[in-house]
Design a protein around this motif. Structure first.
Motif, short mmCIF file in Angstrom:
data_model
loop_
_atom_site.label_atom_id
_atom_site.label_comp_id
_atom_site.label_asym_id
_atom_site.label_seq_id
_atom_site.Cartn_x
_atom_site.Cartn_y
_atom_site.Cartn_z
N GLY A 268 0.81 -1.21 0.00
CA GLY A 268 0.00 0.00 0.00
C GLY A 268 0.84 1.26 0.00
N ILE A 269 1.92 1.25 0.80
CA ILE A 269 2.84 2.40 0.84
C ILE A 269 3.54 2.58 -0.49
CG2 ILE A 269 4.96 3.27 1.89
CD1 ILE A 269 4.05 2.02 4.52
N GLU A 270 4.00 1.47 -1.08
CA GLU A 270 4.72 1.53 -2.34
C GLU A 270 3.84 2.10 -3.45
OE1 GLU A 270 7.77 1.37 -4.97
OE2 GLU A 270 7.86 1.01 -2.81
N ALA A 271 2.55 1.75 -3.44
CA ALA A 271 1.64 2.22 -4.48
C ALA A 271 1.45 3.74 -4.43
CB ALA A 271 0.28 1.52 -4.32
N LEU A 272 1.63 4.33 -3.26
CA LEU A 272 1.44 5.78 -3.11
C LEU A 272 2.75 6.54 -2.97
CD1 LEU A 272 -1.58 5.77 -0.61
CD2 LEU A 272 -1.65 6.16 -3.07
N THR A 273 3.87 5.86 -3.12
CA THR A 273 5.17 6.49 -2.91
C THR A 273 5.57 7.36 -4.11
OG1 THR A 273 5.96 4.75 -1.45
CG2 THR A 273 7.63 6.07 -2.56
N GLU A 274 6.00 8.59 -3.82
CA GLU A 274 6.52 9.50 -4.83
C GLU A 274 7.85 10.05 -4.32
OE1 GLU A 274 3.67 12.46 -5.85
OE2 GLU A 274 2.07 11.00 -6.30
N THR A 275 8.70 10.47 -5.23
CA THR A 275 10.03 10.95 -4.85
C THR A 275 10.01 12.40 -4.39
OG1 THR A 275 10.49 11.52 -7.16
CG2 THR A 275 11.18 9.33 -6.40
N LYS A 276 8.95 13.14 -4.74
CA LYS A 276 8.90 14.56 -4.39
C LYS A 276 7.47 14.96 -4.04
CE LYS A 276 10.27 19.14 -6.09
NZ LYS A 276 10.84 19.91 -7.23
N LEU A 277 7.34 15.81 -3.03
CA LEU A 277 6.03 16.31 -2.62
C LEU A 277 5.75 17.64 -3.31
CD1 LEU A 277 3.50 16.32 -0.79
CD2 LEU A 277 4.88 17.49 0.94
N ASP A 278 4.63 17.70 -4.00
CA ASP A 278 4.18 18.95 -4.61
C ASP A 278 3.40 19.72 -3.55
OD1 ASP A 278 3.28 21.04 -6.09
OD2 ASP A 278 2.08 19.85 -7.50
N LEU A 279 4.03 20.78 -3.01
CA LEU A 279 3.40 21.54 -1.92
C LEU A 279 2.09 22.19 -2.34
CD1 LEU A 279 6.56 23.17 -0.31
CD2 LEU A 279 5.31 21.15 0.44
N ALA A 280 1.90 22.38 -3.65
CA ALA A 280 0.65 22.97 -4.12
C ALA A 280 -0.54 22.05 -3.84
CB ALA A 280 0.74 23.26 -5.62
N GLU A 281 -0.27 20.76 -3.62
CA GLU A 281 -1.34 19.82 -3.32
C GLU A 281 -1.87 20.00 -1.89
OE1 GLU A 281 0.02 15.91 -4.06
OE2 GLU A 281 0.30 16.21 -6.22
N LEU A 282 -1.13 20.70 -1.05
CA LEU A 282 -1.57 20.92 0.33
C LEU A 282 -2.53 22.10 0.36
CD1 LEU A 282 1.88 20.45 2.14
CD2 LEU A 282 0.15 18.73 1.58
#
Length: 225
Positions: A203-217
């Motif tokens: 489950g974690i792997e399926a949602l893992t990304e290398t960078k967080l887009d702060l605009a999504e917050l």
């Protein structure tokens, strides 16, 4: 009010002083690193007229004027102790325009739960050179400064972090204000089944990304309103 290149107003400084330690003194301005939400509402009547606030005595219902209001402290037993203005001023912190640095520590020494409210520190006057020197030196050393300062008659603990040449100051909660995990009744740690671990890992792997887009917050409540 000064404006940025995009036309939006710049943040205002609401505290000015100096970072001090040893023989070093660097004038700085303090500005909030967060903007207030623009969704706050006020209580009004059905015609939209703002309402006023009144204070009444809980014992006899008598309306009180502003000069009849004093501070009170409730003890653990429920007793209310009146504190006079003179008493309150006697233990108020001494006014100072210094952020006095007490020590430098590795950033991992400060648990995230201790961080409270974030601010930016900007160089004031001709302190830009000394400001950037301190920021670069702290970043190279991987150290966070712990200090204290007085603002609006209240003394705050603060952590100063260097982030790509910018000094950020975050007020810290006191140790007595932070609860231990055992105080909220968390269950004891147990060893999970291997099958359950693998399921969580997938489950974690399926949602893992290398960078967080702060605009999504984004603040969806504010947008909806």
């Amino acid at each position: 009010m000064p404006k940025r290149e995009d036309g939006k107003p710049t943040a205002r400084s609401f505290w000015s002083g100096a970072i001090t330690f040893g023989l070093v003194s660097i004038p700085v301005d303090l500005m909030s690193a967060i903007s207030p939400r623009h969704t706050a509402m006020k209580m009004v009547d059905k015609q939209g007229h703002p309402l006023g606030r009144e204070y009444h005595c809980s014992k006899d219902g008598k309306r009180l004027s502003a000069d009849q209001l004093v501070r009170g402290y409730e003890t653990d037993s429920g007793k209310m102790v009146v504190v006079t203005d003179e008493e309150f001023e006697s233990f108020a912190p001494e006014t100072s325009n210094d952020i006095e640095l007490l020590r430098f520590v590795p950033i991992e020494q400060i648990p995230a739960v201790y961080y409270d409210r974030p601010y930016f520190l900007a160089p004031a006057g001709r302190s830009a050179k000394a400001y950037h020197l301190l920021a670069e030196t702290m970043e190279r050393a991987g150290r966070v400064a712990i200090g204290s300062f007085v603002m609006r008659a209240h003394q705050y603990l603060v952590a100063i972090v260097s982030d790509h040449g910018i000094l950020r100051a975050t007020t810290l909660r006191h140790a007595a204000d932070v609860r231990e995990p055992k105080e909220v009744g968390l269950p004891k740690r147990s060893k999970p089944a291997a099958k359950s671990v693998q399921q969580i890992e997938r489950g974690i792997e399926a949602l893992t990304e290398t960078k967080l887009d702060l605009a999504e917050l984004e603040d969806r409540d504010a947008e909806a309103l």
